[in-house]
Motif scaffolding. Structure first.
Motif, PDB file in Angstrom:
ATOM      1  N   TRP A  34       0.891  51.860  -5.257  1.00 16.80           N
ATOM      2  CA  TRP A  34       0.323  50.511  -5.141  1.00 16.80           C
ATOM      3  C   TRP A  34       1.435  49.458  -5.101  1.00 16.80           C
ATOM      4  CZ3 TRP A  34      -4.356  48.443  -4.148  1.00 16.80           C
ATOM      5  CH2 TRP A  34      -5.451  49.304  -4.158  1.00 16.80           C
ATOM      6  N   LEU A  35       2.478  49.654  -5.900  1.00 17.79           N
ATOM      7  CA  LEU A  35       3.605  48.722  -5.883  1.00 17.79           C
ATOM      8  C   LEU A  35       4.305  48.768  -4.532  1.00 17.79           C
ATOM      9  CD1 LEU A  35       5.410  46.707  -7.336  1.00 17.79           C
ATOM     10  CD2 LEU A  35       6.698  48.634  -8.311  1.00 17.79           C
ATOM     11  N   TYR A  36       4.465  49.956  -3.981  1.00 21.29           N
ATOM     12  CA  TYR A  36       5.059  50.127  -2.653  1.00 21.29           C
ATOM     13  C   TYR A  36       4.232  49.363  -1.614  1.00 21.29           C
ATOM     14  CZ  TYR A  36       7.004  52.683   1.393  1.00 21.29           C
ATOM     15  OH  TYR A  36       7.605  53.031   2.588  1.00 21.29           O
ATOM     16  N   PHE A  37       2.913  49.486  -1.715  1.00 20.65           N
ATOM     17  CA  PHE A  37       1.992  48.797  -0.800  1.00 20.65           C
ATOM     18  C   PHE A  37       2.131  47.273  -0.908  1.00 20.65           C
ATOM     19  CE2 PHE A  37      -2.230  46.678  -0.794  1.00 20.65           C
ATOM     20  CZ  PHE A  37      -2.535  46.771   0.565  1.00 20.65           C
ATOM     21  N   LEU A  38       2.142  46.749  -2.125  1.00 24.66           N
ATOM     22  CA  LEU A  38       2.232  45.304  -2.329  1.00 24.66           C
ATOM     23  C   LEU A  38       3.593  44.757  -1.880  1.00 24.66           C
ATOM     24  CD1 LEU A  38       0.449  45.015  -5.797  1.00 24.66           C
ATOM     25  CD2 LEU A  38      -0.436  44.295  -3.562  1.00 24.66           C
ATOM     26  N   LEU A  39       4.655  45.524  -2.122  1.00 24.34           N
ATOM     27  CA  LEU A  39       5.984  45.094  -1.678  1.00 24.34           C
ATOM     28  C   LEU A  39       6.091  45.113  -0.159  1.00 24.34           C
ATOM     29  CD1 LEU A  39       8.340  46.747  -4.331  1.00 24.34           C
ATOM     30  CD2 LEU A  39       7.906  44.304  -3.995  1.00 24.34           C
ATOM     31  N   TRP A  40       5.363  46.024   0.489  1.00 27.42           N
ATOM     32  CA  TRP A  40       5.332  46.007   1.963  1.00 27.42           C
ATOM     33  C   TRP A  40       4.791  44.662   2.442  1.00 27.42           C
ATOM     34  CZ3 TRP A  40       0.268  46.814   4.539  1.00 27.42           C
ATOM     35  CH2 TRP A  40       0.335  46.577   5.917  1.00 27.42           C
ATOM     36  N   ILE A  41       3.728  44.182   1.837  1.00 30.91           N
ATOM     37  CA  ILE A  41       3.099  42.935   2.283  1.00 30.91           C
ATOM     38  C   ILE A  41       3.912  41.708   1.874  1.00 30.91           C
ATOM     39  CG2 ILE A  41       1.052  41.468   2.036  1.00 30.91           C
ATOM     40  CD1 ILE A  41      -0.612  43.985   1.748  1.00 30.91           C
ATOM     41  N   PHE A  42       4.510  41.728   0.682  1.00 28.25           N
ATOM     42  CA  PHE A  42       5.131  40.506   0.151  1.00 28.25           C
ATOM     43  C   PHE A  42       6.658  40.546   0.125  1.00 28.25           C
ATOM     44  CE2 PHE A  42       0.858  40.624  -1.795  1.00 28.25           C
ATOM     45  CZ  PHE A  42       0.370  39.435  -1.272  1.00 28.25           C
ATOM     46  N   GLU A  43       7.255  41.572   0.710  1.00 32.74           N
ATOM     47  CA  GLU A  43       8.722  41.647   0.773  1.00 32.74           C
ATOM     48  C   GLU A  43       9.299  40.413   1.476  1.00 32.74           C
ATOM     49  OE1 GLU A  43      11.375  43.160   4.184  1.00 32.74           O
ATOM     50  OE2 GLU A  43      10.371  44.890   3.284  1.00 32.74           O
ATOM     51  N   GLY A  44       8.683  40.016   2.610  1.00 29.94           N
ATOM     52  CA  GLY A  44       9.161  38.856   3.350  1.00 29.94           C
ATOM     53  C   GLY A  44       9.043  37.576   2.550  1.00 29.94           C
ATOM     54  N   ALA A  45       7.964  37.446   1.769  1.00 28.82           N
ATOM     55  CA  ALA A  45       7.787  36.260   0.930  1.00 28.82           C
ATOM     56  C   ALA A  45       8.898  36.164  -0.111  1.00 28.82           C
ATOM     57  CB  ALA A  45       6.419  36.309   0.250  1.00 28.82           C
ATOM     58  N   LEU A  46       9.291  37.294  -0.678  1.00 28.12           N
ATOM     59  CA  LEU A  46      10.402  37.304  -1.625  1.00 28.12           C
ATOM     60  C   LEU A  46      11.686  36.841  -0.959  1.00 28.12           C
ATOM     61  CD1 LEU A  46       9.767  40.729  -3.431  1.00 28.12           C
ATOM     62  CD2 LEU A  46       9.393  38.458  -4.388  1.00 28.12           C
ATOM     63  N   ARG A  47      11.916  37.296   0.267  1.00 27.15           N
ATOM     64  CA  ARG A  47      13.170  37.010   0.969  1.00 27.15           C
ATOM     65  C   ARG A  47      13.213  35.597   1.548  1.00 27.15           C
ATOM     66  NH1 ARG A  47      14.181  41.025   5.393  1.00 27.15           N
ATOM     67  NH2 ARG A  47      16.384  40.473   5.094  1.00 27.15           N
ATOM     68  N   LYS A  48      12.042  34.987   1.770  1.00 29.80           N
ATOM     69  CA  LYS A  48      11.997  33.646   2.362  1.00 29.80           C
ATOM     70  C   LYS A  48      11.835  32.548   1.324  1.00 29.80           C
ATOM     71  CE  LYS A  48       8.562  34.577   5.176  1.00 29.80           C
ATOM     72  NZ  LYS A  48       7.539  34.450   6.258  1.00 29.80           N
ATOM     73  N   TRP A  49      10.933  32.731   0.353  1.00 32.58           N
ATOM     74  CA  TRP A  49      10.518  31.635  -0.515  1.00 32.58           C
ATOM     75  C   TRP A  49      10.878  31.812  -1.986  1.00 32.58           C
ATOM     76  CZ3 TRP A  49       5.515  33.047   2.267  1.00 32.58           C
ATOM     77  CH2 TRP A  49       5.464  32.436   3.528  1.00 32.58           C
ATOM     78  N   ILE A  50      10.799  33.027  -2.482  1.00 30.16           N
ATOM     79  CA  ILE A  50      10.906  33.223  -3.932  1.00 30.16           C
ATOM     80  C   ILE A  50      12.342  33.493  -4.368  1.00 30.16           C
ATOM     81  CG2 ILE A  50      10.087  34.596  -5.889  1.00 30.16           C
ATOM     82  CD1 ILE A  50       7.540  35.159  -4.247  1.00 30.16           C
ATOM     83  N   VAL A  67      -8.451  55.059  -1.615  1.00 29.65           N
ATOM     84  CA  VAL A  67      -8.323  54.574  -0.239  1.00 29.65           C
ATOM     85  C   VAL A  67      -9.184  53.336  -0.029  1.00 29.65           C
ATOM     86  CG1 VAL A  67      -8.704  55.126   2.197  1.00 29.65           C
ATOM     87  CG2 VAL A  67      -7.740  56.860   0.668  1.00 29.65           C
ATOM     88  N   LEU A  68     -10.427  53.395  -0.500  1.00 29.44           N
ATOM     89  CA  LEU A  68     -11.342  52.273  -0.294  1.00 29.44           C
ATOM     90  C   LEU A  68     -10.969  51.076  -1.168  1.00 29.44           C
ATOM     91  CD1 LEU A  68     -14.779  54.058   0.143  1.00 29.44           C
ATOM     92  CD2 LEU A  68     -13.109  53.370   1.868  1.00 29.44           C
ATOM     93  N   LYS A  69     -10.402  51.300  -2.345  1.00 30.26           N
ATOM     94  CA  LYS A  69      -9.906  50.187  -3.162  1.00 30.26           C
ATOM     95  C   LYS A  69      -8.823  49.426  -2.411  1.00 30.26           C
ATOM     96  CE  LYS A  69     -10.720  51.674  -7.966  1.00 30.26           C
ATOM     97  NZ  LYS A  69     -10.035  52.154  -9.199  1.00 30.26           N
ATOM     98  N   MET A  70      -7.909  50.178  -1.806  1.00 27.82           N
ATOM     99  CA  MET A  70      -6.845  49.543  -1.028  1.00 27.82           C
ATOM    100  C   MET A  70      -7.436  48.813   0.167  1.00 27.82           C
ATOM    101  SD  MET A  70      -3.201  51.272   0.128  1.00 27.82           S
ATOM    102  CE  MET A  70      -2.648  51.395  -1.587  1.00 27.82           C
TER     103      MET A  70
END
Length: 430
Positions: A21-37, A123-126
């Motif tokens: 789940w952490l891998y999944f969330l970092l896939w989506i928000f990796e760019g946000a970390l690198r741009k804004w945070i 799978v369905l939770k994700m």
């Protein structure tokens, strides 16, 4: 004396699932970390998922998860031998070689780990979470689309420049929470899997959430100004139709879903100014790109598959260029971000590892995609919908997805892993 057989307890994979789940969330928000945070840490955050990937693989080995198979073994073998050749007879840069090797050593096995430890509930939770994020993502790209490139919301990696990419009519392709438009496109395509699935299946899902996420998808696609995103979602729809057309009742449900989508498109077209503008900009982008040489995205996809395979015969048997085909590897070698080998994924594999190992990896990914498709199509009619709908995005990402690009790699691992899990869960049920 009668003996009582106690069923074996289910393995406790909670720590492994949390890491996935952490891998999944970092896939989506990796760019946000690198741009804004954390823009000052933009370069190291490029591999922010790598420690998680290593943990998942090591933890899976510790828990005796049965994920080692011919695909994983051959992938490891080709990559390690290619790394040895690279460090001995090739560019000899250890960090570049390891950066290229990490794709098959640590990320690729996660596909089969997800396939083993994830249940259908997981799978369905994700999927339901993606419906929520899909709504928020569309709100974000609305502001990115309508704001100037100098606005903070459009700031680039490291807090410099702009993350927008040339689009049409003076508008730029937004990146959402990702580093680049390609990550956003892959997100929408994977999100559409669950939009189609929950409309067509009997699984419980909030009707309000599903409707809101569907509207967000319809509005968001033209705002991306990405032909690949639109074609990808249409392809998912085709696979969803194949998976759901198992009876007259299911066909009628499919027709109802198509009517809903068409109705939403018509209403939004007549009532929403931003949707009209997004559609106009998108169509201008399509016309402009189609008028250029090789502008057809379908033709480009076909050539992206056939040309590198034909070019394999011109490659040496072994090439010591592992990692050189990635932008990060190129920057470490030359100081500039550019394609030293090939922009296409299959061309990169052949150019990095030569005819034997590069060709072996191309064949491995092709056979994996075919195997997953045939496993899906052979399932009982009642079990086909989710695996076949996932095939709509996973098969392309496996065969042609640019795994050298971290966002595409993350999406490929998640999509293929969920496909593997959906197949395995149905086989266990049988």
């Amino acid at each position: 004396m009668n003996t009582i057989t106690v069923p074996a307890a289910e393995p406790n994979y909670s720590s492994l699932k949390m890491a996935i789940w952490l891998y999944f969330l970092l896939w989506i928000f990796e760019g946000a970390l690198r741009k804004w945070i954390l823009p000052s840490l933009a370069t190291p955050l490029l591999v922010v998922r790598d420690p998680i990937a290593i943990y998942i693989v090591v933890r899976a080995l510790y828990l005796n998860v049965k994920f080692m198979n011919p695909y994983v073994v051959l992938g490891l073998l080709f990559t390690l031998l290619g790394l040895a050749i690279t460090l001995t007879f090739g560019h000899e840069n250890l960090f570049v070689g390891l950066y290229g090797a990490r794709i098959m050593l640590f990320h690729f096995p996660i596909i089969f780990i997800i396939g083993t430890v994830f249940t259908k509930v997981d799978v369905l939770k994700m999927g339901r979470l993606m419906l929520w994020i899909n709504i928020l993502m569309t709100l974000l790209i609305y502001f990115q689309f309508t704001s100037p490139q100098s606005a903070y919301i459009n700031i680039g990696i490291g807090g410099e420049g702009s993350a927008g990419f040339d689009g049409a009519m003076g508008y730029f392709r937004p990146s959402g929470t990702f580093s680049f438009i390609s990550g956003l496109s892959s997100f929408y395509i994977l999100s559409s899997v669950f939009v189609f699935y929950f409309w067509l299946s009997k699984e419980s899902c909030s009707h309000l959430l599903l409707l809101a996420s569907t509207i967000a998808l319809v509005i968001g696609l033209p705002l991306t100004i990405s032909r690949g995103a639109v074609v990808g979602v249409l392809l998912v729809g085709v696979f969803a139709f194949i998976g759901s057309s198992t009876s007259i009742k299911s066909i009628m449900k499919t027709v109802f879903t198509v009517v809903i989508l068409f109705g939403l498109f018509t209403i939004l077209q007549k009532t929403t100014t931003i949707f009209n503008l997004g559609t106009e900009v998108f169509m201008d982008r399509v016309d402009t790109a189609s008028s250029q040489k090789g502008g057809s995205i379908i033709l480009r996809s076909v050539e992206g598959f056939t040309d590198p395979i034909a070019d394999l015969l011109n490659q040496p048997l072994f090439a010591g260029n592992l990692g050189m085909g990635t932008n990060a590897g190129a920057k470490m070698l030359t100081g500039k971000t550019k394609y030293l080998i090939s922009e296409g994924e299959l061309g990169r594999l052949g150019g990095e590892q030569g005819l034997v190992f590069g060709g072996g990896l191309i064949a491995l990914r092709l056979f994996l995609a075919l195997a997953l498709f045939f496993k899906s199509i052979r399932l009982p009619n009642a079990s086909k919908l989710l695996p076949l709908t996932l095939c709509g995005t996973a098969l392309f990402l496996i065969t042609q997805g640019q795994w050298a690009q971290p966002s595409i790699l993350g999406c490929a691992v998640i999509a293929a892993g969920l496909l593997e899990a959906s197949i395995n869960n149905n086989l266990k049920t049988e």
